[in-house]
Structures are given as C-alpha cells and as structure tokens.
Design a protein around this motif. Structure first.
Motif, PDB file in Angstrom:
ATOM      1  N   ALA A 150      -3.653   9.172   2.508  1.00  0.00           N
ATOM      2  CA  ALA A 150      -3.766   7.744   2.808  1.00  0.00           C
ATOM      3  C   ALA A 150      -3.507   7.426   4.277  1.00  0.00           C
ATOM      4  O   ALA A 150      -4.137   6.513   4.838  1.00  0.00           O
ATOM      5  CB  ALA A 150      -2.794   6.956   1.926  1.00  0.00           C
ATOM      6  N   TYR A 151      -2.599   8.188   4.920  1.00  0.00           N
ATOM      7  CA  TYR A 151      -2.136   7.762   6.247  1.00  0.00           C
ATOM      8  C   TYR A 151      -2.428   8.748   7.368  1.00  0.00           C
ATOM      9  O   TYR A 151      -2.264   8.389   8.545  1.00  0.00           O
ATOM     10  CB  TYR A 151      -0.623   7.513   6.201  1.00  0.00           C
ATOM     11  CG  TYR A 151      -0.235   6.295   5.412  1.00  0.00           C
ATOM     12  CD1 TYR A 151      -0.402   5.020   5.941  1.00  0.00           C
ATOM     13  CD2 TYR A 151       0.265   6.415   4.125  1.00  0.00           C
ATOM     14  CE1 TYR A 151      -0.057   3.895   5.214  1.00  0.00           C
ATOM     15  CE2 TYR A 151       0.605   5.299   3.388  1.00  0.00           C
ATOM     16  CZ  TYR A 151       0.442   4.039   3.937  1.00  0.00           C
ATOM     17  OH  TYR A 151       0.767   2.924   3.206  1.00  0.00           O
ATOM     18  N   HIS A 173       0.828  -1.206   0.000  1.00  0.00           N
ATOM     19  CA  HIS A 173       0.000   0.000   0.000  1.00  0.00           C
ATOM     20  C   HIS A 173       0.861   1.254   0.000  1.00  0.00           C
ATOM     21  O   HIS A 173       0.560   2.242  -0.706  1.00  0.00           O
ATOM     22  CB  HIS A 173      -0.932  -0.020   1.209  1.00  0.00           C
ATOM     23  CG  HIS A 173      -1.918   1.101   1.213  1.00  0.00           C
ATOM     24  ND1 HIS A 173      -1.843   2.160   2.094  1.00  0.00           N
ATOM     25  CD2 HIS A 173      -3.006   1.334   0.438  1.00  0.00           C
ATOM     26  CE1 HIS A 173      -2.832   3.000   1.864  1.00  0.00           C
ATOM     27  NE2 HIS A 173      -3.562   2.511   0.877  1.00  0.00           N
ATOM     28  N   GLU A 189       2.350   1.797  -3.462  1.00  0.00           N
ATOM     29  CA  GLU A 189       1.320   2.304  -4.370  1.00  0.00           C
ATOM     30  C   GLU A 189       1.069   3.790  -4.141  1.00  0.00           C
ATOM     31  O   GLU A 189       0.933   4.564  -5.102  1.00  0.00           O
ATOM     32  CB  GLU A 189       0.025   1.517  -4.187  1.00  0.00           C
ATOM     33  CG  GLU A 189       0.091   0.083  -4.711  1.00  0.00           C
ATOM     34  CD  GLU A 189      -1.196  -0.683  -4.450  1.00  0.00           C
ATOM     35  OE1 GLU A 189      -2.014  -0.188  -3.645  1.00  0.00           O
ATOM     36  OE2 GLU A 189      -1.375  -1.760  -5.051  1.00  0.00           O
ATOM     37  N   GLN A 190       1.008   4.193  -2.883  1.00  0.00           N
ATOM     38  CA  GLN A 190       0.763   5.599  -2.592  1.00  0.00           C
ATOM     39  C   GLN A 190       1.943   6.469  -3.016  1.00  0.00           C
ATOM     40  O   GLN A 190       1.753   7.593  -3.512  1.00  0.00           O
ATOM     41  CB  GLN A 190       0.461   5.800  -1.108  1.00  0.00           C
ATOM     42  CG  GLN A 190      -0.830   5.162  -0.642  1.00  0.00           C
ATOM     43  CD  GLN A 190      -2.018   5.592  -1.464  1.00  0.00           C
ATOM     44  OE1 GLN A 190      -2.178   6.765  -1.784  1.00  0.00           O
ATOM     45  NE2 GLN A 190      -2.879   4.644  -1.817  1.00  0.00           N
ATOM     46  N   ALA A 193      -0.447  12.555  -1.613  1.00  0.00           N
ATOM     47  CA  ALA A 193      -0.916  11.167  -1.704  1.00  0.00           C
ATOM     48  C   ALA A 193      -0.739  10.427  -0.382  1.00  0.00           C
ATOM     49  O   ALA A 193      -1.654   9.750   0.097  1.00  0.00           O
ATOM     50  CB  ALA A 193      -0.174  10.439  -2.828  1.00  0.00           C
ATOM     51  N   VAL A 194       0.434  10.548   0.215  1.00  0.00           N
ATOM     52  CA  VAL A 194       0.701   9.844   1.472  1.00  0.00           C
ATOM     53  C   VAL A 194      -0.136  10.428   2.606  1.00  0.00           C
ATOM     54  O   VAL A 194      -0.655   9.691   3.457  1.00  0.00           O
ATOM     55  CB  VAL A 194       2.208   9.894   1.798  1.00  0.00           C
ATOM     56  CG1 VAL A 194       2.480   9.302   3.174  1.00  0.00           C
ATOM     57  CG2 VAL A 194       3.014   9.152   0.743  1.00  0.00           C
ATOM     58  N   ASN A 223       1.603   6.802  -6.686  1.00  0.00           N
ATOM     59  CA  ASN A 223       0.522   7.748  -6.973  1.00  0.00           C
ATOM     60  C   ASN A 223       0.991   9.190  -6.763  1.00  0.00           C
ATOM     61  O   ASN A 223       0.630  10.092  -7.536  1.00  0.00           O
ATOM     62  CB  ASN A 223      -0.677   7.468  -6.069  1.00  0.00           C
ATOM     63  CG  ASN A 223      -1.433   6.213  -6.464  1.00  0.00           C
ATOM     64  OD1 ASN A 223      -1.312   5.730  -7.586  1.00  0.00           O
ATOM     65  ND2 ASN A 223      -2.198   5.661  -5.534  1.00  0.00           N
TER      66      ASN A 223
END
Length: 317
Positions: free
Chosen positions: A269-270, A15, A18-19, A265-266, A22
C-alpha cells in the motif's frame, strides 16, 4: 485549509488502519497454514511440500459443498472432514514410509503428491476455477471506529485465526496429548520406549495439520480464486513464516505470520508512494510493486542475519 488538512489526515489514518487489519487477516491465514507445517516438521522431521494441497482440497470441497447445499457451515464441516480423511490416508500410505528416509527423498515424494493432487482436482471439478461467495450472514461491514467500516468476513477470519491459535496453545501446553507432542519433538525414541504409540501420534498430528491447512483454504475461498495449484504460492509463504519464527515453533509461526502479513499489506500500500518522494513517478510505479513483492524475503534475510535459528527457536533436543 486546516479543515482540508484534517480531512486528508483522517483519510490516511483510516487507510492505514484498514491495511493493518488486512495484514492481520492475511497473517492469521498464513498461521493456519504454517502451524500444521511446523508441527509436522518439528515432530516427524518431515519436509512436506504437499501441505499446500490440503489447503487446496479444503477450498475445493468447501466451494463445491457450499454451491450444492447453500450452507457455508456445511461446506466448512465437509472440507475439514475431507482434509482429515485425506491426511490420514496419505500419512498411512505414503508418509509412514518416509519418516526414516533422507530429506531429499521426502522432497521428491511430496513434490510428486503435489502433481497428483493438482491433477485429481482437475479430474473431479474440471480445469475451470471455482468461485465461492461470502456467506450471507457475513456479507456486510462493521464500523470498528467512527468512519472506519471493515468487512465482516475479514473480521471473522481474524477471529477464527486467533481462536485457533489460542486452542493450539491450550492443546500443546495444557493437555496430555500436547505433552506427548512436545515429548515426541524432543525424543521420539524415548517416547516409544515408554509405551506410547508413536505411529498413532504421528497420524493424529498429521491429520491436525491437514485440517488447519484446509481451514485456511476455506477462509481463503471467498477472497481468492479456487483453482488447481492454488496451494503452491501460499506454501512458499508458509515456509518463510516457519523459517522466520523458528522451525518447529508454533509460537514463532504465529508471531512471524502476523509480521509477514502486516509487512506485505503495508508494503504493497505504501512503498510506491514512499519511493515517489525520492524518484520520478514512472520509476516508482515500476520499482514499487517489485520491491513490495520482495519485502517479505528481505525481512526473512534480515531476521536470519541477526537470529539464524529464527525469532523463537524451539528448545534444543
């Protein structure tokens, strides 16, 4: 239990990869937008709020041409040609009268161009959004690492962005026209006194910036919705990029675009899961998306606090 832990750890690593990809993909798209914008400002000292309109024009022309011909490459060629033609026309009719004007005049005039282009695409293509599919030859996934497949189209965007960055470097640093561009950014009055056609140079640079913005629009077409006004949001991010990188610095725009893309992006996601470790899940669900959308502006503020001229400011004139 250890096997389960290893499986969860592997899933998290996949994951994260992928991020990061991205983020790089989003970053190179921002670079295509911001490179032309920073070239135009660095050489012409022109604030162009309508730069996002070329992004929109590229997306619309590519989507319409792709739908009519079934060929993504023909749509790409048509979009770049249309953006170059529109860029030259706008530079000759509007911007050539703004170079010696105050920045406020430039802002007002280019804001008017935004309204003009938004209404123009509505008149030509209607108010309904267009949808552009991923081309068949890029509609798949490539396994970068065992168990880490990634969409071919997004990898193509990364490859195109990196190739354009390399070509821009070679153009500016290794060619005669690049020498003229650098000289124009340093002292355009002296450049004109040496016999160089500065107005023609401005037109060529403006057309190049329009083509780069249109290329970003074409790449974004299959990912985002093609609609009137789509250039405004990405224009804001492009200004953030050039401020962080250093106004007038293409190298700074490249580094800052990748930084902003990865942080965005990160963060999206996080950030929410990280906040959930320190507060309730409900509070994290509310605060996470809001803070994630603010993260790039926090990064910009931090960079400007320590380096007010940006990460890679151009040499003083």
């Amino acid at each position: 239990m250890p096997a389960v832990y290893r499986g969860e750890h592997r899933t998290e690593m996949i994951h994260l990869v992928e991020q990061l990809l991205n983020g790089v993909q989003f970053g190179v798209m921002l670079f295509l937008m911001s490179a032309g914008l920073t070239l135009i400002f660095g050489i012409m000292n022109l604030i162009n709020l309508a730069h996002g309109s070329f992004y929109m024009v590229g997306a619309y022309v590519a989507a319409a041409s792709f739908a009519a011909t079934g060929s993504f490459l023909l749509g790409l060629a048509a979009a770049l040609a249309a953006a170059a033609a529109v860029g030259v026309a706008v530079e000759l009719t509007v911007f050539r009268r703004l170079y010696e004007r105050h920045h406020l005049d430039q802002v007002l005039a280019t804001f008017g161009l935004i309204l003009f282009f938004n209404e123009a695409v509505r008149m030509i293509w209607g108010s309904t959004a267009l949808y552009m599919r991923v081309p068949a030859f890029l509609n798949g996934r490539i396994e970068l690492l065992p168990g880490v497949p990634y969409p071919s189209y997004r990898l193509a965007i990364i490859a195109v962005g990196l190739a354009v960055a390399l070509l821009l470097y070679l153009l500016i640093a290794r060619t005669r026209i690049g020498m003229l561009i650098r000289a124009g950014a340093s002292n355009r009055v002296m450049l004109g006194a040496l016999g160089v056609n500065v107005q023609l140079l401005y037109t060529l640079v403006f057309a190049l910036g329009a083509v780069l913005a249109a290329l970003a629009g074409v790449m974004a077409g299959p990912i985002f919705t093609v609609e009137s006004g789509m250039g405004e949001n990405v224009l804001i991010l492009a200004f953030v990029v050039i401020v962080i990188g250093g106004i007038g610095s293409v190298r700074g725009a490249f580094v800052a675009a990748l930084l902003i893309g990865i942080v965005d992006a990160v963060g999206r996601a996080y950030l929410r899961p990280l906040l959930a470790l320190a507060m309730s899940t409900a509070a994290a669900d509310k605060a996470g998306p809001a803070l994630a959308s603010m993260l790039i502006y926090i990064v910009m503020a931090a960079v400007l606090f320590f380096r007010p001229q940006g990460l890679f400011p151009p040499r003083s004139r």
